[in-house]
Design an enzyme around this catalytic site. Structure first.
Site, PDB file in Angstrom:
ATOM      1  N   PRO A   1      87.063 101.526 -61.812  1.00 38.22           N
ATOM      2  CA  PRO A   1      87.844 100.805 -62.834  1.00 38.22           C
ATOM      3  C   PRO A   1      87.850  99.290 -62.613  1.00 38.22           C
ATOM      4  O   PRO A   1      88.238  98.544 -63.502  1.00 38.22           O
ATOM      5  CB  PRO A   1      89.254 101.399 -62.705  1.00 38.22           C
ATOM      6  CG  PRO A   1      89.267 102.177 -61.451  1.00 38.22           C
ATOM      7  CD  PRO A   1      87.862 102.471 -61.050  1.00 38.22           C
TER       8      PRO A   1
ATOM      9  N   GLU B   1      92.000 106.849 -54.150  1.00 40.20           N
ATOM     10  CA  GLU B   1      92.485 105.482 -54.383  1.00 40.20           C
ATOM     11  C   GLU B   1      91.371 104.444 -54.351  1.00 40.20           C
ATOM     12  O   GLU B   1      91.614 103.270 -54.585  1.00 40.20           O
ATOM     13  CB  GLU B   1      93.545 105.111 -53.342  1.00 40.20           C
ATOM     14  CG  GLU B   1      94.711 106.058 -53.278  1.00 40.20           C
ATOM     15  CD  GLU B   1      95.347 106.304 -54.645  1.00 40.20           C
ATOM     16  OE1 GLU B   1      95.641 105.320 -55.339  1.00 40.20           O
ATOM     17  OE2 GLU B   1      95.533 107.472 -55.025  1.00 40.20           O
TER      18      GLU B   1
ATOM     19  N   ARG C   1      70.358 108.713 -74.911  1.00 42.94           N
ATOM     20  CA  ARG C   1      70.114 108.544 -76.354  1.00 42.94           C
ATOM     21  C   ARG C   1      69.074 107.466 -76.635  1.00 42.94           C
ATOM     22  O   ARG C   1      68.473 107.448 -77.704  1.00 42.94           O
ATOM     23  CB  ARG C   1      71.404 108.158 -77.084  1.00 42.94           C
ATOM     24  CG  ARG C   1      72.509 109.184 -77.008  1.00 42.94           C
ATOM     25  CD  ARG C   1      73.749 108.687 -77.717  1.00 42.94           C
ATOM     26  NE  ARG C   1      73.470 108.322 -79.096  1.00 42.94           N
ATOM     27  CZ  ARG C   1      73.303 109.183 -80.089  1.00 42.94           C
ATOM     28  NH1 ARG C   1      73.408 110.469 -79.864  1.00 42.94           N
ATOM     29  NH2 ARG C   1      73.054 108.748 -81.303  1.00 42.94           N
TER      30      ARG C   1
ATOM     31  N   ASP D   1      73.500 104.200 -85.336  1.00 47.53           N
ATOM     32  CA  ASP D   1      74.773 104.439 -84.675  1.00 47.53           C
ATOM     33  C   ASP D   1      75.654 103.195 -84.677  1.00 47.53           C
ATOM     34  O   ASP D   1      75.167 102.081 -84.685  1.00 47.53           O
ATOM     35  CB  ASP D   1      74.570 104.840 -83.209  1.00 47.53           C
ATOM     36  CG  ASP D   1      73.989 106.231 -83.078  1.00 47.53           C
ATOM     37  OD1 ASP D   1      73.929 106.931 -84.095  1.00 47.53           O
ATOM     38  OD2 ASP D   1      73.596 106.592 -81.957  1.00 47.53           O
TER      39      ASP D   1
HETATM   40 CL1  6GU Z   1      84.253 104.233 -63.568  1.00 47.96          CL
HETATM   41  N1  6GU Z   1      86.474 105.234 -62.577  1.00 47.96           N
HETATM   42  C1  6GU Z   1      87.786 105.486 -62.629  1.00 47.96           C
HETATM   43  N2  6GU Z   1      88.353 106.146 -61.610  1.00 47.96           N
HETATM   44  N3  6GU Z   1      88.563 105.119 -63.626  1.00 47.96           N
HETATM   45  C2  6GU Z   1      87.979 104.480 -64.631  1.00 47.96           C
HETATM   46  C3  6GU Z   1      86.616 104.184 -64.663  1.00 47.96           C
HETATM   47  C4  6GU Z   1      85.878 104.581 -63.597  1.00 47.96           C
HETATM   48  N4  6GU Z   1      86.337 103.538 -65.797  1.00 47.96           N
HETATM   49  C5  6GU Z   1      87.494 103.430 -66.438  1.00 47.96           C
HETATM   50  N5  6GU Z   1      88.480 103.998 -65.748  1.00 47.96           N
END
Ligand code: 6GU
Length: 227
Positions: free
Chosen positions: A89, A116, A154, A169
């Site tokens: 994230p 974590e 794709r 798309d």
């Molecule tokens: Cl790649 N991993 C996690 N754990 N949460 C996320 C993500 C990735 N992308 C958005 N949220």
């Protein structure tokens, strides 16, 4: 195109890869997905892949040795070593432009995190490109890796059938607009009819109508794409 996925939960992928377009692409030899269980690169009796964070705090941190050993072994399996991606994230947000860049690579090595997070030294040593699929938190990178594989596949020539095309798309049109509405039979459902222009056979008119519908939908929902 070859994908190598490093994960603590390889079983998560089997259903997804055995269906529909991905399966067809794999069967046709247009793409290959190789799954690698990070736990197999542990060397201790308990096969420990995570541990408590130094400095305290909740949750567990993925250990550096099994991930680095696994990545290095997998990259050596075949040439080229492939572009290394860590799903996290904290990464760069995935969009269609980034998908196009990734799909141009012959090989991606995708590392999925859990819990974590990763020991920072995994990132320091391997210097992967970190990618996130959006501003929300998942339990792990596995769903994100599937998103990357799906979106890239794709764009691999031959994966979509003749009757399909990624050109129309959303986000892939020249103008980067959303898709126009589509209809198929029946012509009427609960009093809702198909727009007359689509039944007219006038291909110029139909193309103009679709362009306008794309523009109106984009303006209403995603003004940011027009700017
Ligand atoms: Cl790649 N991993 C996690 N754990 N949460 C996320 C993500 C990735 N992308 C958005 N949220």
């Amino acid at each position: 195109m070859r994908f190598d996925v490093l994960t603590l939960f390889p079983e998560i992928f089997s259903g997804y890869l055995s269906q529909s377009l991905l399966k067809k692409g794999i069967d046709a030899g247009l793409l290959a997905v190789h799954l690698h269980d990070i736990r197999r690169w542990t060397t201790d009796k308990h096969q420990k892949v995570d541990d408590r964070p130094f400095g305290g705090g909740p949750g567990m941190v993925i250990k550096v040795e099994p991930v680095v050993d696994c990545v290095e072994a997998v990259q050596k399996l075949v040439e080229p070593a492939g572009k290394l991606i860590l799903l996290s994230p904290q990464g760069k947000r995935l969009d269609q432009d980034l998908v196009k860049e990734l799909a141009a690579e012959p090989r991606l090595v995708l590392v999925c995190g859990r819990y974590e997070g990763f020991d920072q030294r995994i990132i320091d040593v391997l210097q992967p490109e970190e990618i996130s699929i959006g501003d929300y938190v998942l339990n792990g990178g596995e769903a994100a890796a599937m998103v990357v594989i799906d979106a890239c596949s794709r764009l691999i020539p031959g994966v979509l059938g003749d009757e399909q095309s990624s050109q129309d798309d959303s986000f892939s049109t020249e103008s980067g607009q959303l898709e126009f509405p589509q209809y198929t039979r029946p012509r009427e459902f609960r009093g809702l009819t198909v727009p007359e222009v689509l039944l007219s056979g006038d291909h110029g008119e139909i193309a103009r109508w679709r362009q306008e519908q794309s523009y109106l939908k984009t303006k209403e929902r995603r003004q940011d794409l027009l700017e």
